[in-house]
Enzyme design. Structure first.
Site, PDB file in Angstrom:
ATOM      1  CG  ASN A  45      88.181 -77.999 -19.553  1.00  0.00           C
ATOM      2  OD1 ASN A  45      87.847 -77.174 -18.704  1.00  0.00           O
ATOM      3  ND2 ASN A  45      88.657 -77.621 -20.724  1.00  0.00           N
ATOM      4  CG  ASP A  46      91.166 -78.930 -22.714  1.00  0.00           C
ATOM      5  OD1 ASP A  46      90.103 -79.542 -22.508  1.00  0.00           O
ATOM      6  OD2 ASP A  46      91.326 -78.168 -23.677  1.00  0.00           O
ATOM      7  CB  SER A 109      94.395 -75.644 -23.618  1.00  0.00           C
ATOM      8  OG  SER A 109      93.316 -76.190 -22.909  1.00  0.00           O
ATOM      9  CG  ASP A 172      93.740 -75.178 -27.608  1.00  0.00           C
ATOM     10  OD1 ASP A 172      93.490 -74.427 -26.654  1.00  0.00           O
ATOM     11  OD2 ASP A 172      92.866 -75.800 -28.234  1.00  0.00           O
ATOM     12  CD  GLU A 223      88.383 -76.999 -29.089  1.00  0.00           C
ATOM     13  OE1 GLU A 223      87.811 -75.947 -28.771  1.00  0.00           O
ATOM     14  OE2 GLU A 223      88.110 -78.107 -28.566  1.00  0.00           O
TER      15      GLU A 223
END
Length: 482
Positions: A45-46, A109, A172, A223
Site C-alpha cells: 500500500n502506501d 509509513s 506517518d 493520516e
C-alpha cells in the site's frame, strides 16, 4: 565439442530460456499494470520514503512479504532513474523489537531525506547518508539510515526519537527542510487530545534530526500528511505552502516554520475512488524544480493475481492562480513519453451522432495514452468507451454538456468548458483509468477490472455534432519489455 559438452550446453540454454519465459509471465498477467508500479507478489500500500539522490528516485512502500493481505508491514524498496522503469531491491525495513505480530512494532509509513550536513555523523566517504523516518506501530516514531545509496539500512541506535503515546495514535512522519528558519520540520498525524475531532497534523522542529520539539497542531486531517512549498506558476514572486491530507485533499496557506495558517478551505485533489496516501519526492534538484507526487491506488481488485495493489502514475504538481482562485493542477510527468509506441492522430475532424464513424476503430489495446481537445459545438454529451468489445460493454467516460460534469466508473467531477472546449488526458492501464481534465484542473483516478478480451476504443457524441480539434492516441510499451 564432445557429446557431453553439447548436451550440457543444450540443458543450460533450455534453463535460461525457461527462466526468461517465466520472468516475462510474472509481469504479463491479465490484470498486471504495464506502466504503473506493482510488486512482483504480495500486498502493498502506501508509498514511503520518497527521496531523490545521485540520479536515482527511491520509492519505498508498505509491504507484506507473507501474503496478499494487509499486515506484517515492512518497507519494500524500488529504484528508478526515469520515474517509469522500476528496479526491485531487497526489503529495506523490517519490524522492530523482533516482532512477529501482525501490527505491533511493524514498519508503518514515513518519509526520507538526505543528511547533507552529516548531522547523524554516519557518513564515511563522499556518499551522503539517507535517513528514513517511519512509524513503528505502537512503538514510536523511529529512524533508519543508509550510507550506501539506500542499498542497506540500519536502525538508529537511539530509537524511538518520539516515544509512543497510546492516547494520540501518532504515525506517518513527513520530514522536510525549512530554509527560512534553517530547521528540519516534521509533520505527524496524531490526536491532539482524546477527542476524535482533534485528529490532525502536529508540527515539530529539530536542529539535529534526533531531538524534536512540538510546535503546533491543526485539526481536520487523517493520516499520511505532506507539506510542500510552491511558487505560483503564473505569479513567480508569490509563494504558498500546501498541507496535504491522506486522501490528497489540501489546504493552502502560509507556514512560518512552526505554525500553518490556512488561507483556503480544504480542496479536493482527486475525484476518483482509488487515490490515497499521497506523498512527494524530497531532494529534487533545483535545476529540475518539479513537485512530483505519487499515491497508492487503494481498494483495487486484482482477481487471481499474485500481487495486491498498484501505485498511481507519478505526476507533476503546480499551483496556479485562476479567475476562480488558486488551484493545484496535476499532470503525468513528461517521462511518460518514454513509453509511447504506435501513435494515431486526428486533427480538425467532426463526429456526428447516428453515423457509424468511430474515429478510433483502428485503435486496439489494453494500455493507451489518450490526449484530446474537443469543441462541444452542438453536442449534448460526448465521451469514450474503453476496453469495449462486441460481447462486453466497455467503461464509459462521459462529459455532460448541460451539467458541465465529467463522469467515469460512478465518479463525477464538475468541469466547466473553457471557450466551449474540453481537454482530456487519459491513462488506460490493465487495471486502472486516470483522467486529467482541462490541463489537470480536475483529476479522477480509478481502478477497474475490465473483460480480458475487450480491447476496442470508441469515441462518441450524442444530441449534436462534436469537433475534434486534436486527438492523439498512443499505444503504451510495457515497462517490463526490457
Amino acid at each position: 565439442m564432445n557429446f557431453l559438452s553439447t548436451a550440457l550446453l543444450a540443458i543450460l540454454l533450455t534453463i535460461s530460456t525457461s527462466a526468461k519465459n517465466n520472468e516475462k509471465n510474472i509481469y504479463d498477467e491479465i490484470y498486471r499494470p504495464q506502466f504503473h508500479f506493482t510488486p512482483e507478489k504480495n500486498w502493498h500500500n502506501d508509498p514511503n520514503g520518497l527521496v531523490f539522490y545521485d540520479n536515482e528516485y527511491h520509492m519505498f512502500y508498505q509491504y507484506n512479504p507473507n501474503g496478499n493481505e494487509w499486515g506484517y508491514m515492512h518497507w519494500g524498496h524500488t529504484i528508478s532513474t526515469d520515474l517509469v522503469h522500476w528496479q526491485h531491491f531487497p526489503i529495506a525495513l523490517y519490524p522492530d523489537e523482533e516482532s512477529t505480530d501482525k501490527e505491533k512494532c511493524t514498519a508503518f509509513s514515513g518519509s526520507a531525506i538526505v543528511d547533507e550536513q552529516n548531522l547523524l555523523n554516519k557518513q564515511t566517504n563522499d556518499t551522503k547518508t539517507l535517513v528514513a523516518f517511519y512509524t513503528s506501530q505502537h512503538c514510536g516514531q523511529r529512524m533508519a539510515y543508509s550510507t550506501d545509496k539506500g542499498r542497506t539500512w540500519k536502525k538508529y541506535e537511539g530509537n524511538p526519537i518520539i516515544p509512543f503515546d497510546e492516547k494520540d495514535d501518532a504515525r506517518d512522519p513527513k520530514v522536510i527542510w525549512h530554509e527560512e528558519s534553517e530547521k528540519w520540520i516534521m509533520v505527524l498525524y496524531r490526536k491532539q487530545n482524546e477527542e476524535e475531532n482533534s485528529k490532525g497534523v502536529s508540527f515539530y522542529t529539530s536542529n539535529n534530526l534526533i531531538d524534536w520539539k512540538w510546535e503546533s497542531h491543526i485539526a481536520g486531517f487523517y493520516e499520511c500528511p505532506d507539506l510542500v512549498k510552491f511558487t505560483v506558476t503564473n505569479r513567480p514572486d508569490e509563494v504558498k505552502w500546501v498541507l496535504f491530507d491522506g486522501d490528497g485533499s489540501y489546504l493552502m496557506g502560509s507556514f512560518d516554520g512552526k505554525t500553518f495558517a490556512p488561507e483556503s478551505a480544504k480542496l479536493k485533489s482527486d475525484w476518483g475512488k482509488n487515490y490515497y496516501a499521497t506523498q512527494t519526492w524530497s531532494n529534487i534538484p533545483q535545476s529540475d524544480g518539479r513537485v512530483i507526487q505519487i499515491a497508492w491506488m487503494r481498494d483495487g481488485k486484482f482477481p487471481d493475481m499474485p500481487f495486491n495493489g498498484q501505485m498511481s502514475f507519478p505526476c507533476e504538481l503546480r499551483l496556479t492562480k485562476f479567475d476562480s482562485g488558486y488551484k493545484l493542477i496535476r499532470k503525468p510527468v513528461s517521462e511518460i513519453e518514454l513509453l509511447h509506441d504506435k501513435q494515431y492522430t486526428w486533427e480538425n475532424k467532426n463526429v456526428i451522432p447516428g453515423i457509424n464513424d468511430n474515429k478510433l476503430k483502428k485503435v486496439s489495446g489494453d494500455c493507451l495514452h489518450i490526449i484530446g481537445e474537443f469543441d462541444l459545438k452542438t453536442a449534448d454529451n460526448f465521451g469514450f468507451m474503453l476496453r469495449h468489445s462486441n460481447k462486453a460493454t466497455g467503461t464509459e467516460i462521459l462529459y455532460n454538456v448541460k451539467r458541465g460534469t465529467l463522469s467515469v466508473l460512478g465518479c463525477t467531477v464538475p468541469l466547466p468548458a473553457v471557450n466551449n472546449k474540453i481537454k482530456l488526458e487519459i491513462l488506460l492501464d490493465r487495471s486502472s483509468i486516470e483522467i486529467f481534465a482541462n490541463d489537470g484542473q480536475a483529476v479522477i483516478s480509478n481502478c477497474f477490472t475490465p473483460d480480458e478480451k475487450a480491447t476496442d476504443a470508441v469515441l462518441f457524441t450524442n444530441g449534436g455534432e462534436l469537433g475534434v480539434d486534436k486527438l492523439d492516441v498512443y499505444k503504451m510499451k510495457s515497462i517490463y519489455e526490457d
